[in-house]
Design a protein around this motif. Structure first.
Motif, short mmCIF file in Angstrom:
data_model
loop_
_atom_site.label_atom_id
_atom_site.label_comp_id
_atom_site.label_asym_id
_atom_site.label_seq_id
_atom_site.Cartn_x
_atom_site.Cartn_y
_atom_site.Cartn_z
N HIS A 60 -3.63 -0.89 -4.79
CA HIS A 60 -3.30 -1.49 -3.49
C HIS A 60 -3.73 -0.53 -2.40
O HIS A 60 -3.50 0.68 -2.49
CB HIS A 60 -1.81 -1.76 -3.39
CG HIS A 60 -1.29 -2.76 -4.37
ND1 HIS A 60 -0.73 -3.97 -4.00
CD2 HIS A 60 -1.25 -2.74 -5.73
CE1 HIS A 60 -0.37 -4.64 -5.07
NE2 HIS A 60 -0.67 -3.90 -6.14
N ASP A 61 -4.33 -1.07 -1.33
CA ASP A 61 -4.89 -0.25 -0.25
C ASP A 61 -4.67 -0.97 1.07
O ASP A 61 -4.86 -2.19 1.16
CB ASP A 61 -6.38 -0.04 -0.51
CG ASP A 61 -7.01 1.03 0.37
OD1 ASP A 61 -6.38 1.45 1.36
OD2 ASP A 61 -8.16 1.43 0.08
N PHE A 62 -4.29 -0.22 2.12
CA PHE A 62 -4.03 -0.86 3.42
C PHE A 62 -5.30 -1.28 4.14
O PHE A 62 -5.27 -2.17 4.99
CB PHE A 62 -3.20 0.07 4.32
CG PHE A 62 -3.96 1.20 4.96
CD1 PHE A 62 -4.64 1.01 6.16
CD2 PHE A 62 -3.99 2.46 4.38
CE1 PHE A 62 -5.34 2.05 6.77
CE2 PHE A 62 -4.68 3.50 4.97
CZ PHE A 62 -5.37 3.30 6.16
N PHE A 93 0.82 -1.21 0.00
CA PHE A 93 0.00 0.00 0.00
C PHE A 93 0.87 1.27 0.00
O PHE A 93 0.35 2.37 -0.09
CB PHE A 93 -0.94 0.02 1.21
CG PHE A 93 -0.24 -0.10 2.54
CD1 PHE A 93 0.29 1.01 3.18
CD2 PHE A 93 -0.11 -1.34 3.16
CE1 PHE A 93 0.93 0.91 4.40
CE2 PHE A 93 0.53 -1.46 4.39
CZ PHE A 93 1.05 -0.33 5.01
N PHE A 138 -3.71 -6.77 0.04
CA PHE A 138 -3.77 -5.34 -0.26
C PHE A 138 -4.24 -4.98 -1.67
O PHE A 138 -4.57 -3.81 -1.91
CB PHE A 138 -2.39 -4.71 -0.03
CG PHE A 138 -1.86 -4.89 1.36
CD1 PHE A 138 -2.56 -4.40 2.46
CD2 PHE A 138 -0.68 -5.57 1.60
CE1 PHE A 138 -2.10 -4.57 3.75
CE2 PHE A 138 -0.19 -5.73 2.89
CZ PHE A 138 -0.91 -5.23 3.96
N THR A 139 -4.26 -5.92 -2.61
CA THR A 139 -4.66 -5.59 -3.98
C THR A 139 -6.18 -5.65 -4.11
O THR A 139 -6.77 -6.71 -3.88
CB THR A 139 -4.01 -6.53 -5.00
OG1 THR A 139 -2.61 -6.60 -4.77
CG2 THR A 139 -4.27 -6.06 -6.42
N THR A 140 -6.79 -4.52 -4.48
CA THR A 140 -8.26 -4.45 -4.50
C THR A 140 -8.86 -4.66 -5.88
O THR A 140 -9.91 -5.29 -6.01
CB THR A 140 -8.75 -3.10 -3.96
OG1 THR A 140 -8.23 -2.04 -4.78
CG2 THR A 140 -8.28 -2.90 -2.52
N PRO A 171 -4.86 4.99 -1.61
CA PRO A 171 -4.60 3.86 -2.50
C PRO A 171 -3.55 4.22 -3.55
O PRO A 171 -3.46 5.37 -4.00
CB PRO A 171 -5.96 3.60 -3.15
CG PRO A 171 -6.95 4.14 -2.17
CD PRO A 171 -6.30 5.33 -1.55
#
Length: 309
Positions: free
Chosen positions: A189-191, A140, A236-238, A213
């Motif tokens: 990617h997002d935490f 992220f 983490f990959t949305t 993101p």
């Protein structure tokens, strides 16, 4: 010449759920194409896997000479994760060793260890573990970590292994049509998905603006070896940018599953005095959560990395 079979011996349709993909032989290439095998002259090395993982005979309490650092770096690039047994070291030794590879960084979502540059994973019967998901550390961030050095302070009497997967091998073994589809794509990617399961919502809210993101290539090029590595992970990959969400979800599910292939993996059984050092640019890892109700306490030092390309 075709032979007609009687009805009673005709085969049923050979289909299974999931598209009927039955895996066969793997391409298990440990070194980049064109790189020849060379011996290591300054330490002993014992492979633990075909493409990933080796035990190294080096005392981490002693400072590294430039020659030893160079050879250890070559081993890291070639084996992706290095294991050191019977180490009598402190947090200071651990930090000093990791600092040979660059600036150290911390993770704001994990408690600090003995020093500012370490993070501590303390798991017990009253504090369950959530690291049992295949992931790459801190993707992220715009520049995810180069690597991490992990030391177990308290080892459970049974269980608690860690597994790593070689994501260059995972990329090498993608079907040709999938490689053509994913080369050049980027993903977000997002935490939040990785930490929402177990973190204080106030903590997440506090860091939401600091860590928006980010986009990374679905397939990154390793900055030192030049190898193509699959760079999406389940923590983490949305989603993949620029394609329909249903297609993105379906493609990511398949790409995530590539870390699950045993031929691409190594599994490490911890003992007191064991240390692991992995290349976060080339691997995913998974902490096996099978040691309840025993405690497992680990301290990690992370090395700052660069922006994937």
């Amino acid at each position: 010449m075709s032979i007609e079979l009687p009805d009673r011996v005709r085969l049923r349709p050979a289909t299974v759920p999931g598209g009927g993909i039955l895996e066969g032989p793997r391409l298990l290439r440990r070194l980049p194409e064109g790189v020849e095998e060379r011996p290591y002259e300054l330490f002993s090395l014992r492979p633990l896997g075909r493409v990933i993982g080796a035990e190294i005979g080096v005392d981490l309490a002693r400072p590294l000479t430039p020659e030893l650092h160079a050879e250890l770096n070559r081993a890291l690039l070639e084996w992706k994760v290095l294991f050191f047994r019977d180490q009598d070291i402190t947090s200071a030794h651990q930090r000093a060793f990791a600092a040979n590879w660059g600036e150290l960084e911390t993770n704001p979502f994990i408690p600090k260890g003995d020093t500012e540059d370490t993070t501590r994973f303390a798991r017990s019967a009253t504090m369950p573990a959530f690291e049992n998901i295949w992931h790459v550390d801190v993707t992220f961030r715009p520049a995810p970590a180069l690597g991490s050095v992990l030391r177990l302070i308290e080892v459970p009497p049974v269980g608690g292994d860690t597994m790593w997967a070689d994501m260059a091998a995972a990329y090498d073994n993608l079907p040709e049509d999938v490689r053509e589809r994913v080369d050049g794509l980027t993903a977000v990617h997002d935490f939040i998905p990785g930490f929402d399961r177990f973190s204080d919502p106030e903590l997440l809210l506090r860091h939401q603006d600091a860590f928006p993101p980010v986009e990374h290539p679905v397939v990154r090029t390793h900055p030192e070896t030049g190898r193509r590595t699959l760079f999406v992970n389940q923590a983490f990959t949305t989603h993949i940018v620029g394609i329909d969400r249903d297609e993105s979800d379906s493609l990511l599910r398949y790409l995530f599953s590539r870390a699950h292939v045993p031929e691409f993996q190594v599994r490490f059984a911890w003992r007191p005095g064991s240390v692991a050092f992995w290349d976060n640019r080339a691997t995913q890892h998974y902490a096996v959560n099978d040691y309840h109700p025993y405690a497992r306490v680990a301290e990690r030092v992370a090395i700052a990395g660069d922006r994937p390309f």
